[in-house]
Enzyme design. Sequence first.
Site, PDB file in Angstrom:
ATOM      1  N   LYS A  21       0.949  -1.129   0.004  1.00 20.71           N
ATOM      2  CA  LYS A  21      -0.099  -0.038  -0.070  1.00 20.71           C
ATOM      3  C   LYS A  21       0.862   1.431   0.023  1.00 20.71           C
ATOM      4  CE  LYS A  21      -3.878  -0.381   2.089  1.00 20.71           C
ATOM      5  NZ  LYS A  21      -4.995  -0.632   3.305  1.00 20.71           N
ATOM      6  N   ARG A  91      -3.645   2.997   8.430  1.00 27.59           N
ATOM      7  CA  ARG A  91      -3.889   1.712   7.812  1.00 27.59           C
ATOM      8  C   ARG A  91      -2.466   0.960   7.667  1.00 27.59           C
ATOM      9  NH1 ARG A  91      -6.885   5.513   4.179  1.00 27.59           N
ATOM     10  NH2 ARG A  91      -9.052   4.632   4.000  1.00 27.59           N
ATOM     11  N   GLY A 100      -8.774  -7.372   4.090  1.00 29.40           N
ATOM     12  CA  GLY A 100      -9.475  -7.608   5.383  1.00 29.40           C
ATOM     13  C   GLY A 100      -8.389  -8.025   6.459  1.00 29.40           C
ATOM     14  N   MET A 102      -5.992  -6.730   8.189  1.00 26.02           N
ATOM     15  CA  MET A 102      -5.367  -6.152   9.024  1.00 26.02           C
ATOM     16  C   MET A 102      -6.461  -5.043   9.390  1.00 26.02           C
ATOM     17  SD  MET A 102      -2.533  -7.708   9.222  1.00 26.02           S
ATOM     18  CE  MET A 102      -1.215  -6.823  10.155  1.00 26.02           C
ATOM     19  N   ARG A 335      -3.884  -1.679  -6.008  1.00 27.70           N
ATOM     20  CA  ARG A 335      -3.036  -2.683  -6.075  1.00 27.70           C
ATOM     21  C   ARG A 335      -3.543  -3.590  -7.068  1.00 27.70           C
ATOM     22  NH1 ARG A 335      -6.063  -4.674  -0.414  1.00 27.70           N
ATOM     23  NH2 ARG A 335      -8.304  -4.980  -1.317  1.00 27.70           N
ATOM     24  N   HIS A 454     -16.567  -7.764   1.818  1.00 28.45           N
ATOM     25  CA  HIS A 454     -15.442  -8.615   2.366  1.00 28.45           C
ATOM     26  C   HIS A 454     -15.720  -9.947   1.856  1.00 28.45           C
ATOM     27  CE1 HIS A 454     -13.789 -11.607   5.438  1.00 28.45           C
ATOM     28  NE2 HIS A 454     -12.903 -10.672   5.263  1.00 28.45           N
ATOM     29  N   SER A 764      12.603 -41.658  -5.984  1.00 34.69           N
ATOM     30  CA  SER A 764      11.327 -40.920  -5.778  1.00 34.69           C
ATOM     31  C   SER A 764      11.390 -40.374  -4.764  1.00 34.69           C
ATOM     32  CB  SER A 764      10.413 -41.483  -6.507  1.00 34.69           C
ATOM     33  OG  SER A 764       9.038 -40.729  -6.441  1.00 34.69           O
ATOM     34  N   CYS A 831       7.071 -37.966  -5.266  1.00 33.17           N
ATOM     35  CA  CYS A 831       5.648 -38.359  -5.575  1.00 33.17           C
ATOM     36  C   CYS A 831       4.731 -38.215  -4.140  1.00 33.17           C
ATOM     37  CB  CYS A 831       5.706 -39.758  -5.988  1.00 33.17           C
ATOM     38  SG  CYS A 831       6.529 -40.672  -4.651  1.00 33.17           S
ATOM     39  N   TYR A 851      11.336 -34.196 -12.224  1.00 36.52           N
ATOM     40  CA  TYR A 851      10.015 -34.330 -12.492  1.00 36.52           C
ATOM     41  C   TYR A 851       9.335 -34.242 -11.004  1.00 36.52           C
ATOM     42  CZ  TYR A 851       9.697 -39.381 -10.924  1.00 36.52           C
ATOM     43  OH  TYR A 851       9.805 -40.369 -10.536  1.00 36.52           O
TER      44      TYR A 851
END
Length: 877
Positions: A21, A91, A100, A102, A335, A454, A764, A831, A851
């Site tokens: 922010k 803020r 929502g 904080m 944002r 919200h 694996s 896996c 992988y």
Amino acid sequence: MKYVYLFEEGKGSMKELLGGKGANLAEMTNLGMPVPRGFTITTEACTQYYKDGQKISSEIQSEIMEYVEKLQEETGKKFGDKDNPLLVSVRSGARASMPGMMDTILNLGLNEQMLETLIRKTENPRFAYDSYRRFIQMYSDVVKETGKEHFEELIDKMKTQRGVQLDTELTAADLQELAEQFKGVYKEKVGQDFPTDPVEQLMGAIDAVFRSWNNPRAIYYRRINDIPSSWGTAVNVQEMVFGNTGDTSGTGVAFSRSPATGEKQLYGEFLMNAQGEDVVAGIRTPQPIQQLKDTNPAVYQEFHDIVYKLEAHYKDMQDMEFTIEDGKLFMLQTRNGKRTAAAALKVACDMVDEGMLSEQEAVMMIDPKQLDALLHPQFETKALEKAEVIGEGLPASPGAACGQVVFTAEAATEWTVKKGADVILVRLETSPEDIEGMHYAKGILTARGGMTSHAAVVARGMGTCCVAGCSEIVINEKEKKFRLGGKEYKEGDYISLNGSTGKIYGQAIDTMPATISGDFDRLMKWADDLRFIKVRTNADTPEDAAKAIEFGAEGIGLCRTEHMFFEAGRIAAVREMILSRTTEQREKALTKLLPMQRKDFEGIYEAMKGFPVTIRYLDPPLHEFLPTDEDDILELSKEMAMPVSEIKEVISSLHEFNPMMGHRGCRLAVTYPEIARMQTQAVIEAAVNVQKAHPEWKMVPEIMIPLIGERKELAFVKAIVVKTADEIIAKSGIELKYEVGTMIEIPRAALTADEIAMESDFFSFGTNDLTQMAFGFSRDDAGNFLDSYYENKIYEFDPFEKIDIEGVGKLVDMAVKLGKKANPSLHLGICGEHGGDPSSVAFCHNVGLDYVSCSPFRVPIARLAAAQAQVKQPRTV
């Protein structure tokens, strides 16, 4: 160290220091946009606050006051000055968006004296008292944690007494009376008078924002979104602009594109004569942003131009908050906007087509976890046609949801975790305290609030179906029931929601699988072009395998053979094998299982069309296949023609104090080699049959021996596999290659990976068991105490959901390096379910795996996460 920055001193790239922010306010200021002046207290000040035992040090306090003076010079107003008072908002602003999560305080600096000045200067006593009662309410709730319900009750009581519906219908005198009542609540709950010193108010508010970084809902939000607690939050102190001075003032929230569909149109809501919290809290139902054209055409046009300037600047869809004070526009925040998964894909693809983004930038723009929302069922068309619509609200977050009604976030959590129920959370309106229950709910239905309330924003971010602002519903939370469409529904009754249309149905509706194409296919192709590591699936049936192929899987990384044993037609043969007293009896039972296993593997090979398939041999302890219920034992006795006493004796002999570390995995094959022989026969004969039927496929079955902790164990079982396989292949008359490898799931295997690699074609990593053994707790039982670990900040996340890089990750890294050094041709995968967690996929990429493997529905998530990992840390080997 510098702890405070004026907005004009900062810039957009300083998110780590100024928070999202603060950095964006600085950027908008530097772009010349109408931003109320202010300053940001850095995330480093928050870190220091916790180091100092949750105290704002005198050094930081004096720097804050120095910047208050600078703000006074810029505005020409003075903090606590009765002639020209400076009022501010306080803020929070973490570097990652936490909507929502904080706490915010508006109108800070007001006291009785300032109130008189405000009335005199504005000639608007209603506005002054409205601002004051809001400030007392917010300060009491956020700083002193009195709870907002006491104040809401007083407002509702006042409205009833005056015979009005809306807060805006209360007079200045009503609001003055409310302010006095609010101060009474403060004194009763806190034990002292409401503070009148603006400096005391400011330091209390800053302390509360820092403190709120570790409130339960913030901790929970961080955990489910992989946000480290070490980041801390910044605090933004900003000159107040007022949307509640009358009918020429207002406040709103808007998106540069639709957060539900991604369509390029200005989308949002506003309320005249209101403050920002009114829009997002959903207390009043707002008007669509397009109506601002009629209310104030000049402000609408100015806002429209700023919106698209910001979108072009940030190269992403923007979510903005604004206030109009007496006809003048002010930008309070921008944002990157939260959006549904479908909208995220459309925005990314459209921005590529518009020349705003490259394909790589589009891939980096999508949160992989969001894809989950696209991959889940929708309502069955025929079932939907017969369903009764009992009401309608706003289509706040698309998708279909069906479940049992609950009325509190706590009930949603409890019903899901303890009962395994699917639930719909029904609320008047949601608030940040409901975050955990919202996470567990299949759908959310609210009586109040708009598309930017919200409930709507959080549900869209989670990919949860939500219908908001159903004004016809009458909820009685105390008695756990609601009325809608002329009918009453109680806790536990089934309802269904369509988050794409806003329709509410008074019954359970059947669902059908999601279908994906268009933007999804396009973006996944870009991801596949970028990524380095492969993505396989964990699948035990041809149906699972086919679904995974549809989602882009490139093989099976884990086929669990024991899941096949539990099917009705074969459990009897499995039990016969377990109850056998001799090798001959056991082999006879295994002969019955052989054709079933072979047929299973043939089906899986066919579904995978020549892609690699890794088959794990029998892993669980044998007692899991035997009955425990008396009636089932009696039935088994009849089937096996075996006395009940003998069966009970076998069950008793198989009992283990810690079965997950007992007689299972490769230990079964060492004790009963005939099991490994039968499984090898099924694997290889199935491969031979499919290879003969499809000579164009290169079949290379991968046989995985589980739970190895010692090289000699693997050598022993491998010898059985190789002898059996080679004999079958020799008789088959075709060439067939196969591999024998192991799961690395015992810490000792990771520590001695160089030795084990000498006997292994592949590793694996079974990170579910590796995590259990590394931590020394069971994933089935950890839920009983992990919450206490999160609350006490011992752990920040569940190590079974996201890989523990510091501990388990070191074992994986060590095994990879040792294994590759001893056997350079070794190939490596994972896996455990970590294979579908985006941060764990990035770790697997970085550590050198070939992988990842995960459940079919997580395959697209892993594909996208792997592409993003390659962009961030490119690999060539």
